[in-house]
Design a protein around this motif. Structure first.
Motif, PDB file in Angstrom:
ATOM      1  N   ASP A  41       0.813  -1.216   0.000  1.00 48.09           N
ATOM      2  CA  ASP A  41       0.000   0.000   0.000  1.00 48.09           C
ATOM      3  C   ASP A  41       0.846   1.266   0.000  1.00 48.09           C
ATOM      4  N   SER A  42       2.129   1.130  -0.250  1.00 43.10           N
ATOM      5  CA  SER A  42       3.006   2.312  -0.227  1.00 43.10           C
ATOM      6  C   SER A  42       2.602   3.334  -1.281  1.00 43.10           C
ATOM      7  N   TRP A  43       1.956   2.898  -2.338  1.00 37.62           N
ATOM      8  CA  TRP A  43       1.546   3.805  -3.404  1.00 37.62           C
ATOM      9  C   TRP A  43       0.518   4.826  -2.918  1.00 37.62           C
ATOM     10  N   LYS A  44      -0.190   4.527  -1.832  1.00 36.63           N
ATOM     11  CA  LYS A  44      -1.223   5.460  -1.345  1.00 36.63           C
ATOM     12  C   LYS A  44      -0.613   6.769  -0.852  1.00 36.63           C
ATOM     13  N   HIS A  45       0.686   6.796  -0.640  1.00 33.81           N
ATOM     14  CA  HIS A  45       1.353   8.015  -0.194  1.00 33.81           C
ATOM     15  C   HIS A  45       1.693   8.953  -1.354  1.00 33.81           C
ATOM     16  N   LEU A  46       1.292   8.593  -2.571  1.00 27.83           N
ATOM     17  CA  LEU A  46       1.551   9.426  -3.750  1.00 27.83           C
ATOM     18  C   LEU A  46       0.488  10.500  -3.945  1.00 27.83           C
ATOM     19  N   SER A  47      -0.658  10.346  -3.259  1.00 26.12           N
ATOM     20  CA  SER A  47      -1.744  11.321  -3.349  1.00 26.12           C
ATOM     21  C   SER A  47      -2.403  11.448  -1.983  1.00 26.12           C
ATOM     22  N   GLU A  48      -3.285  12.416  -1.880  1.00 23.01           N
ATOM     23  CA  GLU A  48      -3.949  12.644  -0.593  1.00 23.01           C
ATOM     24  C   GLU A  48      -5.124  11.697  -0.355  1.00 23.01           C
ATOM     25  N   TYR A  49      -5.759  11.219  -1.455  1.00 22.73           N
ATOM     26  CA  TYR A  49      -6.961  10.404  -1.323  1.00 22.73           C
ATOM     27  C   TYR A  49      -6.925   9.220  -2.279  1.00 22.73           C
ATOM     28  N   HIS A  50      -7.497   8.105  -1.849  1.00 23.02           N
ATOM     29  CA  HIS A  50      -7.635   6.934  -2.706  1.00 23.02           C
ATOM     30  C   HIS A  50      -8.596   7.291  -3.843  1.00 23.02           C
ATOM     31  N   GLY A  51      -8.099   7.202  -5.052  1.00 25.87           N
ATOM     32  CA  GLY A  51      -8.895   7.547  -6.224  1.00 25.87           C
ATOM     33  C   GLY A  51      -8.606   8.932  -6.770  1.00 25.87           C
ATOM     34  N   ALA A  52      -7.733   9.683  -6.103  1.00 24.06           N
ATOM     35  CA  ALA A  52      -7.393  11.020  -6.577  1.00 24.06           C
ATOM     36  C   ALA A  52      -6.439  10.922  -7.765  1.00 24.06           C
ATOM     37  N   LEU A  53      -6.509  11.913  -8.646  1.00 25.04           N
ATOM     38  CA  LEU A  53      -5.627  11.957  -9.809  1.00 25.04           C
ATOM     39  C   LEU A  53      -4.499  12.973  -9.659  1.00 25.04           C
ATOM     40  N   LYS A  54      -4.469  13.643  -8.531  1.00 23.78           N
ATOM     41  CA  LYS A  54      -3.465  14.682  -8.299  1.00 23.78           C
ATOM     42  C   LYS A  54      -2.381  14.144  -7.370  1.00 23.78           C
ATOM     43  N   LEU A  55      -1.138  14.231  -7.836  1.00 27.67           N
ATOM     44  CA  LEU A  55      -0.012  13.817  -7.016  1.00 27.67           C
ATOM     45  C   LEU A  55       0.194  14.805  -5.874  1.00 27.67           C
ATOM     46  N   ASN A  56       0.531  14.306  -4.695  1.00 28.21           N
ATOM     47  CA  ASN A  56       0.906  15.190  -3.598  1.00 28.21           C
ATOM     48  C   ASN A  56       2.412  15.456  -3.691  1.00 28.21           C
ATOM     49  N   TYR A  57       2.987  16.074  -2.691  1.00 26.18           N
ATOM     50  CA  TYR A  57       4.410  16.418  -2.732  1.00 26.18           C
ATOM     51  C   TYR A  57       5.278  15.171  -2.948  1.00 26.18           C
ATOM     52  N   PHE A  84     -10.019   1.987 -12.682  1.00 26.67           N
ATOM     53  CA  PHE A  84     -10.576   0.801 -12.027  1.00 26.67           C
ATOM     54  C   PHE A  84     -11.769   1.174 -11.134  1.00 26.67           C
ATOM     55  N   LEU A  85     -11.579   2.168 -10.280  1.00 27.45           N
ATOM     56  CA  LEU A  85     -12.638   2.551  -9.344  1.00 27.45           C
ATOM     57  C   LEU A  85     -13.884   3.082 -10.065  1.00 27.45           C
ATOM     58  N   LYS A  86     -13.685   3.927 -11.070  1.00 26.18           N
ATOM     59  CA  LYS A  86     -14.828   4.462 -11.816  1.00 26.18           C
ATOM     60  C   LYS A  86     -15.603   3.340 -12.496  1.00 26.18           C
ATOM     61  N   ALA A  87     -14.889   2.403 -13.100  1.00 27.63           N
ATOM     62  CA  ALA A  87     -15.545   1.297 -13.799  1.00 27.63           C
ATOM     63  C   ALA A  87     -16.254   0.352 -12.826  1.00 27.63           C
ATOM     64  N   CYS A  88     -15.830   0.367 -11.572  1.00 25.18           N
ATOM     65  CA  CYS A  88     -16.514  -0.432 -10.543  1.00 25.18           C
ATOM     66  C   CYS A  88     -17.730   0.304  -9.981  1.00 25.18           C
ATOM     67  N   GLY A  89     -17.923   1.550 -10.375  1.00 21.33           N
ATOM     68  CA  GLY A  89     -19.102   2.292  -9.942  1.00 21.33           C
ATOM     69  C   GLY A  89     -18.882   3.287  -8.820  1.00 21.33           C
ATOM     70  N   TYR A  90     -17.649   3.659  -8.572  1.00 20.17           N
ATOM     71  CA  TYR A  90     -17.347   4.622  -7.511  1.00 20.17           C
ATOM     72  C   TYR A  90     -17.324   6.041  -8.041  1.00 20.17           C
ATOM     73  N   GLU A  91     -17.711   6.973  -7.176  1.00 18.45           N
ATOM     74  CA  GLU A  91     -17.495   8.396  -7.412  1.00 18.45           C
ATOM     75  C   GLU A  91     -16.172   8.713  -6.730  1.00 18.45           C
ATOM     76  N   LEU A  92     -15.309   9.412  -7.431  1.00 18.58           N
ATOM     77  CA  LEU A  92     -13.965   9.667  -6.908  1.00 18.58           C
ATOM     78  C   LEU A  92     -13.813  11.065  -6.330  1.00 18.58           C
ATOM     79  N   PRO A  93     -12.912  11.227  -5.368  1.00 20.39           N
ATOM     80  CA  PRO A  93     -12.137  10.184  -4.703  1.00 20.39           C
ATOM     81  C   PRO A  93     -13.012   9.372  -3.751  1.00 20.39           C
ATOM     82  N   LEU A  94     -12.474   8.236  -3.274  1.00 18.85           N
ATOM     83  CA  LEU A  94     -13.241   7.419  -2.334  1.00 18.85           C
ATOM     84  C   LEU A  94     -13.510   8.236  -1.071  1.00 18.85           C
ATOM     85  N   HIS A  95     -14.747   8.243  -0.681  1.00 17.02           N
ATOM     86  CA  HIS A  95     -15.172   8.947   0.532  1.00 17.02           C
ATOM     87  C   HIS A  95     -16.504   8.333   0.929  1.00 17.02           C
ATOM     88  N   HIS A  96     -16.756   8.228   2.220  1.00 20.75           N
ATOM     89  CA  HIS A  96     -17.980   7.563   2.667  1.00 20.75           C
ATOM     90  C   HIS A  96     -19.251   8.260   2.182  1.00 20.75           C
TER      91      HIS A  96
END
Length: 153
Positions: A41-57, A84-96
């Motif tokens: 899951d180290s890749w999750k540190h590349l952005s602020e939110y799961h499903g986001a398209l914007k890289l963080n620092y 992947f997430l969009k095709a599974c039916g999610y609105e991005l970024p993942l949020h409850h």
């Protein structure tokens, strides 16, 4: 048709995860990118939110240094996960509060996500969609694969 090593490896990992019920869009280790990156899951540190398209620092630093993770740049990884997430039916970024499927691990939902992900992976490599691999993701009622995965050299 020639495919890249990164594409072959990604397809094998996604195929295995799908048929072993180890694909879960809401888990950073078992989502599309989590599986491509060997269930890390180290890749999750590349952005602020799961499903986001914007890289963080951190993501921008890795991107600017040309860092690759199993052959994919940080931005490509975020794009793969978003597809992947969009095709599974999610609105991005993942949020409850955002839209999501009622049963995210349903095989039909996951198959839709994988189909779009494979198409996108092929686009990244500049090759036609290899969804002749579609048969590889078909499954019996007992959730066992209908076909064996085989790569010819």
């Amino acid at each position: 048709m020639e495919t890249s090593k990164r594409l072959e490896q990604a397809l094998k990992k996604l195929y295995t995860a799908f048929h072993n019920n180890e694909l879960n869009p809401e888990c950073c280790k078992q989502c599309a990118v989590g599986n491509i990156l060997d269930n890390t899951d180290s890749w999750k540190h590349l952005s602020e939110y799961h499903g986001a398209l914007k890289l963080n620092y951190v993501g921008k630093v890795h991107q600017s240094f040309g860092r690759k993770f199993n052959g994919y740049s940080p931005l490509e990884l975020l794009q793969i996960e978003a597809v992947f997430l969009k095709a599974c039916g999610y609105e991005l970024p993942l949020h409850h509060k955002n839209k999501k499927p009622k049963n995210p691990t349903n095989k039909d939902i996951l198959f839709s996500g994988l189909s779009e992900t494979v198409r996108f992976l092929c686009d990244l490599d500049g090759i036609p969609n290899v969804m002749a691999y579609t048969k590889l993701f078909e499954f019996e009622e007992n959730e066992k694969p209908k076909y064996e995965f085989s790569v010819t050299d």
